[in-house]
Scaffold this motif. Structure first.
Motif, PDB file in Angstrom:
ATOM      1  N   VAL A 156       0.844  -1.200   0.000  1.00 55.28           N
ATOM      2  CA  VAL A 156       0.000   0.000   0.000  1.00 55.28           C
ATOM      3  C   VAL A 156       0.879   1.249   0.000  1.00 55.28           C
ATOM      4  CG1 VAL A 156      -1.658   1.339   1.344  1.00 55.28           C
ATOM      5  CG2 VAL A 156      -1.931  -1.140   1.136  1.00 55.28           C
ATOM      6  N   PRO A 157       0.652   2.170  -0.941  1.00 53.84           N
ATOM      7  CA  PRO A 157       1.465   3.388  -0.986  1.00 53.84           C
ATOM      8  C   PRO A 157       0.955   4.464  -0.030  1.00 53.84           C
ATOM      9  CG  PRO A 157      -0.089   3.387  -2.803  1.00 53.84           C
ATOM     10  CD  PRO A 157      -0.289   2.079  -2.077  1.00 53.84           C
ATOM     11  N   GLY A 158       1.839   5.353   0.390  1.00 48.13           N
ATOM     12  CA  GLY A 158       1.451   6.514   1.186  1.00 48.13           C
ATOM     13  C   GLY A 158       0.754   6.180   2.479  1.00 48.13           C
ATOM     14  N   LEU A 159       1.167   5.099   3.150  1.00 53.26           N
ATOM     15  CA  LEU A 159       0.484   4.639   4.360  1.00 53.26           C
ATOM     16  C   LEU A 159       0.795   5.548   5.544  1.00 53.26           C
ATOM     17  CD1 LEU A 159      -1.291   2.242   5.295  1.00 53.26           C
ATOM     18  CD2 LEU A 159       0.816   1.102   6.004  1.00 53.26           C
ATOM     19  N   ALA A 160      -0.230   5.887   6.312  1.00 54.46           N
ATOM     20  CA  ALA A 160      -0.056   6.722   7.506  1.00 54.46           C
ATOM     21  C   ALA A 160      -1.011   6.245   8.594  1.00 54.46           C
ATOM     22  CB  ALA A 160      -0.315   8.196   7.185  1.00 54.46           C
ATOM     23  N   LEU A 161      -0.615   6.443   9.841  1.00 51.53           N
ATOM     24  CA  LEU A 161      -1.418   6.031  10.993  1.00 51.53           C
ATOM     25  C   LEU A 161      -1.730   7.239  11.860  1.00 51.53           C
ATOM     26  CD1 LEU A 161      -2.606   3.927  13.003  1.00 51.53           C
ATOM     27  CD2 LEU A 161      -0.290   3.702  13.948  1.00 51.53           C
ATOM     28  N   GLU A 162      -3.031   7.436  12.157  1.00 51.41           N
ATOM     29  CA  GLU A 162      -3.467   8.474  13.093  1.00 51.41           C
ATOM     30  C   GLU A 162      -4.072   7.802  14.318  1.00 51.41           C
ATOM     31  OE1 GLU A 162      -6.167  11.061  11.075  1.00 51.41           O
ATOM     32  OE2 GLU A 162      -4.584  12.037   9.911  1.00 51.41           O
ATOM     33  N   ILE A 163      -3.797   8.340  15.488  1.00 51.28           N
ATOM     34  CA  ILE A 163      -4.294   7.758  16.732  1.00 51.28           C
ATOM     35  C   ILE A 163      -4.891   8.854  17.610  1.00 51.28           C
ATOM     36  CG2 ILE A 163      -2.587   5.893  16.664  1.00 51.28           C
ATOM     37  CD1 ILE A 163      -0.989   7.389  18.808  1.00 51.28           C
ATOM     38  N   ASN A 164      -5.710   8.436  18.588  1.00 51.47           N
ATOM     39  CA  ASN A 164      -6.273   9.375  19.553  1.00 51.47           C
ATOM     40  C   ASN A 164      -6.623   8.618  20.820  1.00 51.47           C
ATOM     41  OD1 ASN A 164      -7.115  11.831  20.536  1.00 51.47           O
ATOM     42  ND2 ASN A 164      -9.133  11.775  19.569  1.00 51.47           N
ATOM     43  N   ASN A 165      -6.863   9.366  21.876  1.00 48.08           N
ATOM     44  CA  ASN A 165      -7.220   8.801  23.176  1.00 48.08           C
ATOM     45  C   ASN A 165      -8.575   9.361  23.591  1.00 48.08           C
ATOM     46  OD1 ASN A 165      -7.321   7.730  25.738  1.00 48.08           O
ATOM     47  ND2 ASN A 165      -5.776   9.106  26.606  1.00 48.08           N
ATOM     48  N   LEU A 166      -9.613   8.508  23.599  1.00 52.69           N
ATOM     49  CA  LEU A 166     -10.953   8.952  23.997  1.00 52.69           C
ATOM     50  C   LEU A 166     -11.145   8.953  25.503  1.00 52.69           C
ATOM     51  CD1 LEU A 166     -13.217   7.145  21.364  1.00 52.69           C
ATOM     52  CD2 LEU A 166     -12.088   9.375  21.210  1.00 52.69           C
ATOM     53  N   GLY A 167     -10.187   8.379  26.248  1.00 52.56           N
ATOM     54  CA  GLY A 167     -10.292   8.357  27.701  1.00 52.56           C
ATOM     55  C   GLY A 167     -11.300   7.335  28.207  1.00 52.56           C
ATOM     56  N   SER A 168     -11.587   7.417  29.490  1.00 55.62           N
ATOM     57  CA  SER A 168     -12.551   6.499  30.118  1.00 55.62           C
ATOM     58  C   SER A 168     -13.976   6.972  29.851  1.00 55.62           C
ATOM     59  CB  SER A 168     -12.306   6.448  31.628  1.00 55.62           C
ATOM     60  OG  SER A 168     -12.577   7.720  32.200  1.00 55.62           O
ATOM     61  N   VAL A 169     -14.939   6.162  30.252  1.00 50.20           N
ATOM     62  CA  VAL A 169     -16.345   6.549  30.102  1.00 50.20           C
ATOM     63  C   VAL A 169     -16.620   7.846  30.850  1.00 50.20           C
ATOM     64  CG1 VAL A 169     -18.716   5.884  30.635  1.00 50.20           C
ATOM     65  CG2 VAL A 169     -17.106   4.165  29.776  1.00 50.20           C
ATOM     66  N   GLU A 170     -16.025   7.969  32.049  1.00 50.32           N
ATOM     67  CA  GLU A 170     -16.253   9.165  32.876  1.00 50.32           C
ATOM     68  C   GLU A 170     -15.633  10.406  32.232  1.00 50.32           C
ATOM     69  OE1 GLU A 170     -16.835   5.547  34.999  1.00 50.32           O
ATOM     70  OE2 GLU A 170     -15.013   6.292  33.999  1.00 50.32           O
ATOM     71  N   SER A 171     -14.375  10.292  31.792  1.00 51.30           N
ATOM     72  CA  SER A 171     -13.720  11.463  31.204  1.00 51.30           C
ATOM     73  C   SER A 171     -14.355  11.825  29.865  1.00 51.30           C
ATOM     74  CB  SER A 171     -12.223  11.204  31.026  1.00 51.30           C
ATOM     75  OG  SER A 171     -11.967  10.192  30.075  1.00 51.30           O
ATOM     76  N   ARG A 172     -14.818  10.825  29.164  1.00 48.48           N
ATOM     77  CA  ARG A 172     -15.510  11.091  27.897  1.00 48.48           C
ATOM     78  C   ARG A 172     -16.817  11.833  28.170  1.00 48.48           C
ATOM     79  NH1 ARG A 172     -16.627   6.562  23.187  1.00 48.48           N
ATOM     80  NH2 ARG A 172     -18.061   7.776  21.931  1.00 48.48           N
ATOM     81  N   GLY A 173     -17.490  11.496  29.262  1.00 48.96           N
ATOM     82  CA  GLY A 173     -18.709  12.209  29.631  1.00 48.96           C
ATOM     83  C   GLY A 173     -18.445  13.678  29.920  1.00 48.96           C
ATOM     84  N   ARG A 174     -17.316  13.949  30.640  1.00 49.55           N
ATOM     85  CA  ARG A 174     -16.962  15.342  30.926  1.00 49.55           C
ATOM     86  C   ARG A 174     -16.666  16.100  29.635  1.00 49.55           C
ATOM     87  NH1 ARG A 174     -14.123  12.684  35.082  1.00 49.55           N
ATOM     88  NH2 ARG A 174     -12.138  12.864  33.962  1.00 49.55           N
ATOM     89  N   TYR A 175     -15.978  15.419  28.728  1.00 47.44           N
ATOM     90  CA  TYR A 175     -15.672  16.053  27.446  1.00 47.44           C
ATOM     91  C   TYR A 175     -16.951  16.325  26.655  1.00 47.44           C
ATOM     92  CZ  TYR A 175     -14.240  16.716  22.645  1.00 47.44           C
ATOM     93  OH  TYR A 175     -14.090  17.214  21.374  1.00 47.44           O
ATOM     94  N   ALA A 176     -17.879  15.366  26.660  1.00 49.25           N
ATOM     95  CA  ALA A 176     -19.124  15.538  25.922  1.00 49.25           C
ATOM     96  C   ALA A 176     -19.883  16.775  26.405  1.00 49.25           C
ATOM     97  CB  ALA A 176     -19.995  14.297  26.058  1.00 49.25           C
ATOM     98  N   ALA A 177     -19.859  17.009  27.718  1.00 48.95           N
ATOM     99  CA  ALA A 177     -20.545  18.189  28.266  1.00 48.95           C
ATOM    100  C   ALA A 177     -19.888  19.477  27.787  1.00 48.95           C
ATOM    101  CB  ALA A 177     -20.545  18.119  29.792  1.00 48.95           C
ATOM    102  N   ALA A 178     -18.525  19.491  27.771  1.00 46.35           N
ATOM    103  CA  ALA A 178     -17.817  20.682  27.314  1.00 46.35           C
ATOM    104  C   ALA A 178     -18.035  20.915  25.824  1.00 46.35           C
ATOM    105  CB  ALA A 178     -16.323  20.534  27.606  1.00 46.35           C
ATOM    106  N   LEU A 179     -18.021  19.839  25.054  1.00 46.94           N
ATOM    107  CA  LEU A 179     -18.253  19.962  23.615  1.00 46.94           C
ATOM    108  C   LEU A 179     -19.681  20.436  23.337  1.00 46.94           C
ATOM    109  CD1 LEU A 179     -17.367  19.526  20.687  1.00 46.94           C
ATOM    110  CD2 LEU A 179     -18.036  17.125  20.916  1.00 46.94           C
ATOM    111  N   GLN A 180     -20.618  19.926  24.115  1.00 40.94           N
ATOM    112  CA  GLN A 180     -22.015  20.322  23.950  1.00 40.94           C
ATOM    113  C   GLN A 180     -22.184  21.826  24.170  1.00 40.94           C
ATOM    114  OE1 GLN A 180     -24.974  18.770  26.826  1.00 40.94           O
ATOM    115  NE2 GLN A 180     -25.929  17.804  25.022  1.00 40.94           N
ATOM    116  N   ALA A 181     -21.530  22.327  25.195  1.00 41.17           N
ATOM    117  CA  ALA A 181     -21.609  23.764  25.471  1.00 41.17           C
ATOM    118  C   ALA A 181     -21.012  24.578  24.323  1.00 41.17           C
ATOM    119  CB  ALA A 181     -20.879  24.077  26.781  1.00 41.17           C
ATOM    120  N   HIS A 182     -19.903  24.107  23.781  1.00 39.56           N
ATOM    121  CA  HIS A 182     -19.259  24.791  22.650  1.00 39.56           C
ATOM    122  C   HIS A 182     -20.175  24.797  21.429  1.00 39.56           C
ATOM    123  CE1 HIS A 182     -16.082  25.997  19.850  1.00 39.56           C
ATOM    124  NE2 HIS A 182     -16.464  24.980  19.075  1.00 39.56           N
TER     125      HIS A 182
END
Length: 418
Positions: A156-182
């Motif tokens: 496969v040409p031009g292969l690249a890998l992107e990663i991220n950390n969604l955190g735990s269920v609890e931290s994801r909930g806190r993020y969802a609230a902040a994103l919702q406000a935004h």
């Protein structure tokens, strides 16, 4: 009027089937090298399986699933993705009671009713892998390394890998609230889907491709900033392992994946060869999915690769794959040779030789043209005189050399393989 195929359901015609088989064979060999065993699940599942696992507010469940009632009045769905079906099977057959760790892979068709575009059909195929029973970041890295090895095998040409950390269920909930406000603060410039998702599932808004929404989404809080300490340690070890494996990667804080069951590490392999729609495979960790579907606490991580998009990317690189093994054309030139031909073709095929014939029994010239057309490596010439002498003519189609060999398959195999 001839009956046409269903829109979005594509036929795979010869010689494309050889290309598909080569890709699937490469995948199977890589999976087996990593210790993974194949699992096959039905195309039809109860609708509730996908509603509970994928998420009711995802586009897959709310817009794209092929769902209908069977003759017993039960709601069933043609599987839109593989992981939920594998988890269902994992629980149905109590695989968790047999051993602690399970490495599984699958290949097969999936179904989503969506707008068709290049590399995206309503019946499409996925190759996927699942690892159950290990919470270690090394398991995440193994799943990534497996995909990396597969794509390298195919070139496969031009292969690249992107990663991220969604955190735990609890931290994801806190993020969802902040994103919702935004998002609510910028609701006047968002598309209708983003406005709806702000209340139902704000993380889904990050998947929006509407140009007018991009400035708002680009200025959204980063989910990485909300990750708990344990998730951060897990993510750091995961990255260290990727470095040790020599797998280059970049963090993409906007990547959240399109399925609700993901938590912790998520990833995507992309290629520059596909333009804007450049994702080849994607996945991540879903430690709560087995529990949410009624099973015991079981950490899990996995991925899926879209086969059509992969083949679209590889293009002419894989279109000239020849048939596997030695190709032999059996030119039968006399009724007296029929019994010998039948015995020879059966024995040679049992030995792994690809044997083709012109069953219309045309003349020698036409049969030689047919041998060239199918790309035969060798031609066996069998006529009345050859049978009488107890030998056949064996012609090497590359060198043009022709020799006489006995009518036993063993004699021909010895010459072909010498």
């Amino acid at each position: 009027m001839a009956i046409q195929g269903v829109k979005g359901m594509q036929d795979i015609l010869p010689p494309e089937g050889r290309v598909w088989r080569a890709v699937e064979q490469a995948a199977a060999e890589i999976f087996e090298a990593f210790g993974y065993d194949e699992i096959r699940t039905p195309i039809l599942e109860h609708t509730d399986l996908f509603a509970r696992s994928i998420g009711g507010e995802t586009d897959i469940v709310s817009k794209e699933m092929y769902t209908f009632e069977d003759k017993g009045g039960r709601s069933v769905t043609m599987r839109p993705e593989g992981t939920a079906a594998v988890v269902r099977s994992f629980l149905d057959h109590k695989l968790y009671g047999r051993q602690n760790v399970h490495r599984l892979f699958y290949m097969g068709p999936m179904f989503r009713y969506e707008r068709m575009q290049k590399g995206r059909l309503r019946q499409f195929h996925q190759i996927g892998g699942e690892l159950y029973g290990l919470a270690s970041p090394l398991a995440d890295a193994e799943i990534v390394a497996l995909q990396h090895a597969f794509f390298k095998r195919l070139g496969v040409p031009g292969l690249a890998l992107e990663i991220n950390n969604l955190g735990s269920v609890e931290s994801r909930g806190r993020y969802a609230a902040a994103l919702q406000a935004h998002l609510r603060a910028h609701a006047d410039v968002l598309c209708a889907d983003c406005v709806r998702r702000t209340d139902t599932n704000p993380l889904r808004a990050l998947d929006c491709k509407v140009p007018a929404c991009q400035p708002v989404l680009g200025g959204a809080p980063s989910i990485i900033d909300f990750a708990d300490a344990e998730s951060e340690r897990h993510f750091a070890t995961f990255r260290e392992r990727l470095d040790a494996l020599g797998i280059a990667h970049e963090v993409n804080a906007q990547m959240v994946r399109g399925l609700d069951y993901y938590t912790g590490v998520v990833f995507e392999f992309t290629s520059t060869g596909l333009g804007a729609k450049n994702t080849l495979s994607a996945g991540g960790r879903y430690d709560n999915l087995v529990t949410e579907l009624g099973g015991p606490a079981t950490p899990a991580v996995g991925f899926a690769c879209g086969v059509e998009r992969l083949l679209l990317l590889l293009g002419e690189m894989v279109h000239d794959i020849p048939p596997r093994g030695t190709r032999l054309f059996l030119a039968v030139l006399s009724p007296a040779a029929e019994k010998v031909a039948a015995r020879l073709s059966g024995a040679l095929r049992e030995a792994g030789i690809r044997v083709e014939e012109d069953l219309g029994r045309a003349g020698l010239k036409s049969q030689m043209k047919a041998a060239n057309r199918v790309g035969a490596d060798w031609v066996v010439l069998l006529g009345e005189d050859e049978v009488a002498r107890g030998e056949a003519g064996l012609k090497n189609m590359t060198t043009g050399e022709q020799v006489a060999v006995g009518l036993e398959a063993e004699a021909m195999l010895a010459r072909i393989r010498s």
